[in-house]
Design an enzyme around this catalytic site. Sequence first.
Site, PDB file in Angstrom:
ATOM      1  NE  ARG A 184     -11.365   7.654   1.521  1.00 44.66           N
ATOM      2  CZ  ARG A 184     -12.118   7.750   2.621  1.00 44.66           C
ATOM      3  NH1 ARG A 184     -12.162   8.885   3.313  1.00 44.66           N
ATOM      4  NH2 ARG A 184     -12.804   6.717   3.059  1.00 44.66           N
ATOM      5  CB  SER A 268     -12.611   2.130  -1.519  1.00 40.38           C
ATOM      6  OG  SER A 268     -13.330   1.766  -0.381  1.00 40.38           O
ATOM      7  CD  GLU A 366     -10.072   5.777  -1.693  1.00 37.86           C
ATOM      8  OE1 GLU A 366     -11.291   5.978  -1.685  1.00 37.86           O
ATOM      9  OE2 GLU A 366      -9.499   5.074  -0.857  1.00 37.86           O
TER      10      GLU A 366
HETATM   11  C1  LIG Z   1      -7.738  -3.394   2.921  1.00 34.05           C
HETATM   12  C2  LIG Z   1      -7.573  -1.883   2.799  1.00 34.05           C
HETATM   13  C3  LIG Z   1      -8.482  -1.044   3.431  1.00 34.05           C
HETATM   14  C4  LIG Z   1      -8.368   0.342   3.317  1.00 34.05           C
HETATM   15  N1  LIG Z   1      -9.273   1.126   3.967  1.00 34.05           N
HETATM   16  C5  LIG Z   1      -9.175   2.467   3.875  1.00 34.05           C
HETATM   17  C6  LIG Z   1     -10.127   3.305   4.544  1.00 34.05           C
HETATM   18  O1  LIG Z   1     -11.032   2.832   5.230  1.00 34.05           O
HETATM   19  N2  LIG Z   1     -10.003   4.642   4.407  1.00 34.05           N
HETATM   20  C7  LIG Z   1      -9.003   5.203   3.678  1.00 34.05           C
HETATM   21  O2  LIG Z   1      -8.948   6.437   3.597  1.00 34.05           O
HETATM   22  N3  LIG Z   1      -8.090   4.438   3.027  1.00 34.05           N
HETATM   23  C8  LIG Z   1      -8.149   3.096   3.115  1.00 34.05           C
HETATM   24  N4  LIG Z   1      -7.235   2.316   2.463  1.00 34.05           N
HETATM   25  C9  LIG Z   1      -6.187   2.950   1.630  1.00 34.05           C
HETATM   26  C10 LIG Z   1      -4.816   3.093   2.343  1.00 34.05           C
HETATM   27  O3  LIG Z   1      -4.759   2.361   3.514  1.00 34.05           O
HETATM   28  C11 LIG Z   1      -4.495   4.545   2.652  1.00 34.05           C
HETATM   29  O4  LIG Z   1      -4.531   5.334   1.496  1.00 34.05           O
HETATM   30  C12 LIG Z   1      -3.112   4.718   3.309  1.00 34.05           C
HETATM   31  O5  LIG Z   1      -2.988   6.034   3.800  1.00 34.05           O
HETATM   32  C13 LIG Z   1      -1.941   4.432   2.386  1.00 34.05           C
HETATM   33  O6  LIG Z   1      -0.764   4.409   3.167  1.00 34.05           O
HETATM   34  P1  LIG Z   1       0.589   3.778   2.637  1.00 34.05           P
HETATM   35  O7  LIG Z   1       1.666   4.075   3.627  1.00 34.05           O
HETATM   36  O8  LIG Z   1       0.387   2.352   2.310  1.00 34.05           O
HETATM   37  O9  LIG Z   1       0.828   4.634   1.332  1.00 34.05           O
HETATM   38  P2  LIG Z   1       1.336   4.168  -0.119  1.00 34.05           P
HETATM   39  O10 LIG Z   1       0.350   3.243  -0.703  1.00 34.05           O
HETATM   40  O11 LIG Z   1       2.730   3.691  -0.058  1.00 34.05           O
HETATM   41  O12 LIG Z   1       1.268   5.553  -0.900  1.00 34.05           O
HETATM   42  C14 LIG Z   1       0.035   6.184  -1.167  1.00 34.05           C
HETATM   43  C15 LIG Z   1       0.298   7.598  -1.688  1.00 34.05           C
HETATM   44  O13 LIG Z   1       0.891   8.389  -0.674  1.00 34.05           O
HETATM   45  C16 LIG Z   1       2.173   8.854  -1.100  1.00 34.05           C
HETATM   46  N5  LIG Z   1       3.040   8.810   0.103  1.00 34.05           N
HETATM   47  C17 LIG Z   1       3.344   7.748   0.847  1.00 34.05           C
HETATM   48  N6  LIG Z   1       4.135   8.113   1.888  1.00 34.05           N
HETATM   49  C18 LIG Z   1       4.312   9.461   1.767  1.00 34.05           C
HETATM   50  C19 LIG Z   1       5.048  10.447   2.499  1.00 34.05           C
HETATM   51  N7  LIG Z   1       5.771  10.136   3.595  1.00 34.05           N
HETATM   52  N8  LIG Z   1       5.028  11.732   2.057  1.00 34.05           N
HETATM   53  C20 LIG Z   1       4.324  12.087   0.944  1.00 34.05           C
HETATM   54  N9  LIG Z   1       3.623  11.208   0.200  1.00 34.05           N
HETATM   55  C21 LIG Z   1       3.620   9.901   0.619  1.00 34.05           C
HETATM   56  C22 LIG Z   1       2.605   7.925  -2.233  1.00 34.05           C
HETATM   57  O14 LIG Z   1       3.499   8.564  -3.131  1.00 34.05           O
HETATM   58  C23 LIG Z   1       1.266   7.628  -2.871  1.00 34.05           C
HETATM   59  O15 LIG Z   1       0.891   8.695  -3.717  1.00 34.05           O
HETATM   60  C24 LIG Z   1      -7.312   0.910   2.554  1.00 34.05           C
HETATM   61  C25 LIG Z   1      -6.394   0.061   1.917  1.00 34.05           C
HETATM   62  C26 LIG Z   1      -6.525  -1.327   2.040  1.00 34.05           C
HETATM   63  C27 LIG Z   1      -5.519  -2.215   1.379  1.00 34.05           C
END
Ligand SMILES: Cc1cc2nc3c(=O)[nH]c(=O)nc-3n(C[C@H](O)[C@H](O)[C@H](O)COP(=O)(O)OP(=O)(O)OC[C@H]3O[C@@H](n4cnc5c(N)ncnc54)[C@H](O)[C@@H]3O)c2cc1C
Length: 371
Positions: A184, A268, A366
């Site tokens: 992570r 998480s 996280e």
């Molecule tokens: C129900 C649920 C289940 C999940 N299960 C998992 C799992 O099994 N494993 C896991 O690892 N995660 C899991 N996650 C967490 C999440 O899905 C991941 O962290 C995902 O990668 C976030 O993507 P996002 O586009 O929504 O990012 P955001 O939430 O919009 O941003 C997250 C971070 O990334 C940065 N960011 C976003 N886009 C960019 C970019 N283009 N360039 C640079 N930085 C950027 C943001 O500034 C922020 O710091 C889960 C979340 C939920 C709600």
Amino acid sequence: MNDPDAAAPGSGHEPGHGAAFEWQRDLPVGNTLHLPAAARYALVLHQTAPSLFEHKAIADWLTDRQTLVVGGGSNLVFVTPAIQQAVRVDAAGWWIDREGEQFVDIAVEAGKGLDDLVRETARRAWFGLEALAEIPGSVGAAPVQNVGAYGTEIGEHVRWVEAFDRDEARIVRLTARECRFGYRQSRFKREPGRWLILRVGLRLHRQAPDHWPETRYPGVAEALADWSCRSGQPITSIAPDAFAELITAIRRSKLPDWRQGLPGSVGSFFQNPVISIDMADRLTSRWSDMPRFPTPGADGQVKLSAGWLIEQCGWKGYRDDGVGVSPNHALVLMHYGGADGQAFWSLACRIRESVDRTFGIALDPEPRIVE
Ligand SMILES: Cc1cc2nc3c(=O)[nH]c(=O)nc-3n(C[C@H](O)[C@H](O)[C@H](O)COP(=O)(O)OP(=O)(O)OC[C@H]3O[C@@H](n4cnc5c(N)ncnc54)[C@H](O)[C@@H]3O)c2cc1C
């Protein structure tokens, strides 16, 4: 702060394309917790061509550290609903870069939904991403916390990441090694505010990997046995798309559906803590059933289950004033509706304090906390 009105008109075009970028006011920032959030000014990028970043207004916007990068909002906690300025990459194309007998190298733009990519590549019978099915969010955010599930991390498949370096105001292509992926973790998370990820290069495989399919995780072996029984085929012959479906069913039975409305979550909430074996031994002498897992590459350390620690402190199923802890999974903090970011964050802080008091372990969130 940059003034977008002074900096650029409402949208811009690159030669031969539609609107390459747009400036927006009061852009609602969707997030899977369903907490209120809006960006006063936002830049939305519909393309990732390097020439776009030669526009002075865009470069100025990105080099301003106040600008928050947002993706799908599935790992963001808006303690405050008001964000001054933001950027989002909406470009969502992907293409084959190179193909061999054994592998396929693809390039994917940051705005592509990770789950969509998993399904599209699995349907083509390419192995690699299938265990990441049903994880919300964008491909651009996936390297940030090296998203992982069921024994697979995106970092294992990354060949390169193309990103705008906001310190140096230029686009760079980082190798997987330069991304410094960990559990992570990545360079992008360790250097907050420095990177805007634009494209990710991934290597997928035409043949099943060794030890296919992964059976070590709770529920997976049973689901595979069931699949084998229904299909009359050995589990080793399961295709990537069928495996992705199986993972989807397991995840949906445990986690709230992020495509629906409330209740909301970020999956998480806390990272599983990694502590010294000495400390783990001391804790085990008091809590003999405390789960602990080896941490490859971290000698003398073990990983604990944050969910187990939280459950021992009595939080599982807690619910008050619109926020709470999932009754199915103590690591999943929930927004049931009507609460604000302050209330949600205050619950997270109380949980952290009680785990610290009981076990002497400080849990790290996280998601990114936006205060
Ligand atoms: C129900 C649920 C289940 C999940 N299960 C998992 C799992 O099994 N494993 C896991 O690892 N995660 C899991 N996650 C967490 C999440 O899905 C991941 O962290 C995902 O990668 C976030 O993507 P996002 O586009 O929504 O990012 P955001 O939430 O919009 O941003 C997250 C971070 O990334 C940065 N960011 C976003 N886009 C960019 C970019 N283009 N360039 C640079 N930085 C950027 C943001 O500034 C922020 O710091 C889960 C979340 C939920 C709600």
